[in-house]
Design an enzyme around this catalytic site. Structure first.
Site, PDB file in Angstrom:
ATOM      1  N   ALA A 131      36.524  39.382  36.782  1.00 37.25           N
ATOM      2  CA  ALA A 131      36.574  40.523  35.875  1.00 37.25           C
ATOM      3  C   ALA A 131      37.110  41.715  36.657  1.00 37.25           C
ATOM      4  O   ALA A 131      36.962  41.775  37.887  1.00 37.25           O
ATOM      5  CB  ALA A 131      35.177  40.816  35.356  1.00 37.25           C
ATOM      6  N   GLY A 147      34.439  35.832  37.164  1.00 38.20           N
ATOM      7  CA  GLY A 147      34.878  35.530  35.802  1.00 38.20           C
ATOM      8  C   GLY A 147      35.995  34.496  35.754  1.00 38.20           C
ATOM      9  O   GLY A 147      36.153  33.800  34.745  1.00 38.20           O
ATOM     10  N   GLU A 152      34.307  31.253  35.869  1.00 35.13           N
ATOM     11  CA  GLU A 152      33.594  31.083  34.596  1.00 35.13           C
ATOM     12  C   GLU A 152      34.549  30.696  33.462  1.00 35.13           C
ATOM     13  O   GLU A 152      34.209  29.891  32.596  1.00 35.13           O
ATOM     14  CB  GLU A 152      32.836  32.379  34.274  1.00 35.13           C
ATOM     15  N   GLU A 163      29.320  37.506  42.366  1.00 30.43           N
ATOM     16  CA  GLU A 163      28.790  38.688  41.672  1.00 30.43           C
ATOM     17  C   GLU A 163      27.604  39.341  42.364  1.00 30.43           C
ATOM     18  O   GLU A 163      27.476  40.566  42.375  1.00 30.43           O
ATOM     19  CB  GLU A 163      28.393  38.327  40.224  1.00 30.43           C
TER      20      GLU A 163
HETATM   21  N1  CAA Z   1      39.207  43.427  39.907  1.00 31.16           N
HETATM   22  C1  CAA Z   1      40.100  44.408  40.064  1.00 31.16           C
HETATM   23  N2  CAA Z   1      41.102  44.362  40.947  1.00 31.16           N
HETATM   24  C2  CAA Z   1      41.212  43.262  41.707  1.00 31.16           C
HETATM   25  C3  CAA Z   1      40.312  42.205  41.604  1.00 31.16           C
HETATM   26  C4  CAA Z   1      39.267  42.301  40.635  1.00 31.16           C
HETATM   27  N3  CAA Z   1      38.387  41.311  40.425  1.00 31.16           N
HETATM   28  N4  CAA Z   1      40.648  41.243  42.488  1.00 31.16           N
HETATM   29  C5  CAA Z   1      41.736  41.701  43.130  1.00 31.16           C
HETATM   30  N5  CAA Z   1      42.076  42.925  42.667  1.00 31.16           N
HETATM   31  C6  CAA Z   1      43.193  43.766  43.099  1.00 31.16           C
HETATM   32  C7  CAA Z   1      42.908  44.443  44.424  1.00 31.16           C
HETATM   33  O1  CAA Z   1      42.119  45.609  44.230  1.00 31.16           O
HETATM   34  C8  CAA Z   1      44.298  44.730  44.893  1.00 31.16           C
HETATM   35  O2  CAA Z   1      44.779  45.844  44.205  1.00 31.16           O
HETATM   36  P1  CAA Z   1      45.595  47.014  45.006  1.00 31.16           P
HETATM   37  O3  CAA Z   1      46.861  46.333  45.452  1.00 31.16           O
HETATM   38  O4  CAA Z   1      45.805  48.053  43.962  1.00 31.16           O
HETATM   39  O5  CAA Z   1      44.713  47.426  46.165  1.00 31.16           O
HETATM   40  C9  CAA Z   1      45.106  43.550  44.401  1.00 31.16           C
HETATM   41  O6  CAA Z   1      44.323  42.952  43.354  1.00 31.16           O
HETATM   42  C10 CAA Z   1      45.319  42.480  45.465  1.00 31.16           C
HETATM   43  O7  CAA Z   1      44.060  42.149  46.011  1.00 31.16           O
HETATM   44  P2  CAA Z   1      43.704  42.233  47.584  1.00 31.16           P
HETATM   45  O8  CAA Z   1      44.569  43.246  48.264  1.00 31.16           O
HETATM   46  O9  CAA Z   1      42.237  42.400  47.720  1.00 31.16           O
HETATM   47  O10 CAA Z   1      44.169  40.768  48.050  1.00 31.16           O
HETATM   48  P3  CAA Z   1      43.568  39.914  49.255  1.00 31.16           P
HETATM   49  O11 CAA Z   1      44.475  38.732  49.385  1.00 31.16           O
HETATM   50  O12 CAA Z   1      43.340  40.762  50.468  1.00 31.16           O
HETATM   51  O13 CAA Z   1      42.127  39.408  48.758  1.00 31.16           O
HETATM   52  C11 CAA Z   1      40.569  38.490  47.160  1.00 31.16           C
HETATM   53  C12 CAA Z   1      42.034  38.548  47.664  1.00 31.16           C
HETATM   54  C13 CAA Z   1      39.693  37.807  48.210  1.00 31.16           C
HETATM   55  C14 CAA Z   1      40.572  37.665  45.884  1.00 31.16           C
HETATM   56  C15 CAA Z   1      40.044  39.925  46.908  1.00 31.16           C
HETATM   57  O14 CAA Z   1      40.998  40.606  46.089  1.00 31.16           O
HETATM   58  C16 CAA Z   1      38.717  39.962  46.197  1.00 31.16           C
HETATM   59  O15 CAA Z   1      37.687  39.733  46.809  1.00 31.16           O
HETATM   60  N6  CAA Z   1      38.724  40.267  44.865  1.00 31.16           N
HETATM   61  C17 CAA Z   1      37.528  40.428  44.094  1.00 31.16           C
HETATM   62  C18 CAA Z   1      36.911  39.083  43.744  1.00 31.16           C
HETATM   63  C19 CAA Z   1      35.601  39.245  42.996  1.00 31.16           C
HETATM   64  O16 CAA Z   1      34.636  39.772  43.523  1.00 31.16           O
HETATM   65  N7  CAA Z   1      35.567  38.755  41.747  1.00 31.16           N
HETATM   66  C20 CAA Z   1      34.412  38.797  40.917  1.00 31.16           C
HETATM   67  C21 CAA Z   1      34.411  40.005  40.052  1.00 31.16           C
HETATM   68  S1  CAA Z   1      32.878  40.227  39.223  1.00 31.16           S
HETATM   69  C22 CAA Z   1      32.978  39.263  37.834  1.00 31.16           C
HETATM   70  O17 CAA Z   1      33.912  38.511  37.627  1.00 31.16           O
HETATM   71  C23 CAA Z   1      31.823  39.461  36.898  1.00 31.16           C
HETATM   72  C24 CAA Z   1      31.671  38.409  35.866  1.00 31.16           C
HETATM   73  O18 CAA Z   1      30.911  37.486  36.008  1.00 31.16           O
HETATM   74  C25 CAA Z   1      32.378  38.532  34.612  1.00 31.16           C
END
Ligand code: CAA
Length: 266
Positions: free
Chosen positions: A63, A108, A111, A131
């Protein structure tokens, strides 16, 4: 960002297209996904659906954390329910849905994949329910579908630790059916979808409905429903055609279903 639907040979491929943000999903795009599944569910020419993410890095990285970061509890409730609506639309779509997981499937994203009927992934795929590290529990069905898919103990490990697992572990625990090289993932998904598309759409739809009952019904009521579904097929064109073709040693010509919609929307 867009949600793209591409039709080819009776197979719809729905692509979440925002590779710069690793296909992270905000509310607008969840609505777009819901709309895409409603449209394909109602299209009788569609016999199987593939769901994937654009690019070679992510299926869906979860998400949209930026959008979630300022949500009130009421807004989070709406957001969670919207994610649930997408998961239910995938489950209630009459056609089988194959998740072709081409990279990160986090939160998400995992999921969303769990709501699909079949999951295959690329060798670079990474799965997690991270999460709890963000101070929230999974909110788009992970606490319910992950334990049903991999068992309560493994789901609890993944959800409580938030640890990431690679494709080989996902295969071992039954989270995915198969692992393929990135450059052949979509071809493998298409081959599977075409195999499904060659079978009776009515029989496949009935099978999907009955398999769904195995997840929430007592075995005896599931079997009772199976008896009804089995009988229902004998009033349909495809049963006559499938069995006649067997005796005539030819390929059956099955019918598209005249009218489809999300199961339960009638
Ligand atoms: N939400 C918003 N933006 C996201 C995102 C997310 N879930 N995942 C990645 N992005 C964005 C980053 O902020 C980044 O944007 P900018 O270029 O503007 O900085 C861009 O995508 C590229 O990401 P990274 O620079 O972080 O890429 P990376 O290769 O260094 O890392 C990653 C990749 C490990 C996937 C890392 O992006 C990450 O940890 N993302 C978040 C993953 C996460 O925690 N997901 C769960 C969300 S909570 C959820 O989903 C709740 C639910 O149950 C519904």
């Amino acid at each position: 960002m867009s949600i793209d639907t591409n039709m080819s040979q009776q197979i719809a491929t729905i692509t979440i297209n925002n590779p710069d943000r690793l296909n992270a999903l905000d509310a607008n795009h969840l609505e777009g996904l819901l709309e895409a599944f409603r449209a394909t569910a109602g299209d009788a020419s569609v016999r199987a659906i593939i769901l994937t993410g654009a690019g070679e890095t992510a299926f869906v990285a979860g998400a949209d954390i930026k959008e979630m970061s300022t949500m009130s509890p009421e807004e989070a409730m709406r957001f969670g329910r919207l994610g649930h609506a997408v998961g239910s639309a995938i489950e209630r779509t009459p056609q089988p849905v194959i998740a072709a997981i081409n990279g990160f499937a986090l939160g998400g994203g995992c999921e969303l994949a769990l709501a699909c009927d079949i999951r295959i992934c690329s060798t670079n795929a990474v799965f997690a329910q991270p999460e709890v590290g963000l101070g929230i529990p999974p909110g788009w069905g992970g606490t319910q579908r992950l334990p049903r898919t991999v068992g309560k103990g493994i789901a609890s490990d993944l959800i409580f630790t938030g640890r990431r697992i690679r494709a080989d572990e996902a295969l071992r625990i039954g989270l995915v059916n198969a692992v393929h090289e990135q450059d052949s993932l979509m071809e493998h998904a298409s081959v599977m979808a075409r195999e499904i598309a060659g079978n009776s759409p009515a029989a496949v739809r009935l099978s999907k409905r009955l398999i769904a009952r195995s997840q929430d019904a007592h075995p005896s009521s599931g079997l009772a429903e199976e008896a009804h579904g089995f009988a229902e097929a004998f009033g349909m064109h495809d049963q006559q055609e499938g069995m006649s073709a067997f005796f005539e040693k030819r390929k059956p010509v099955f019918e598209n279903e005249p009218h489809l919609e999300l199961e339960g929307d009638a």
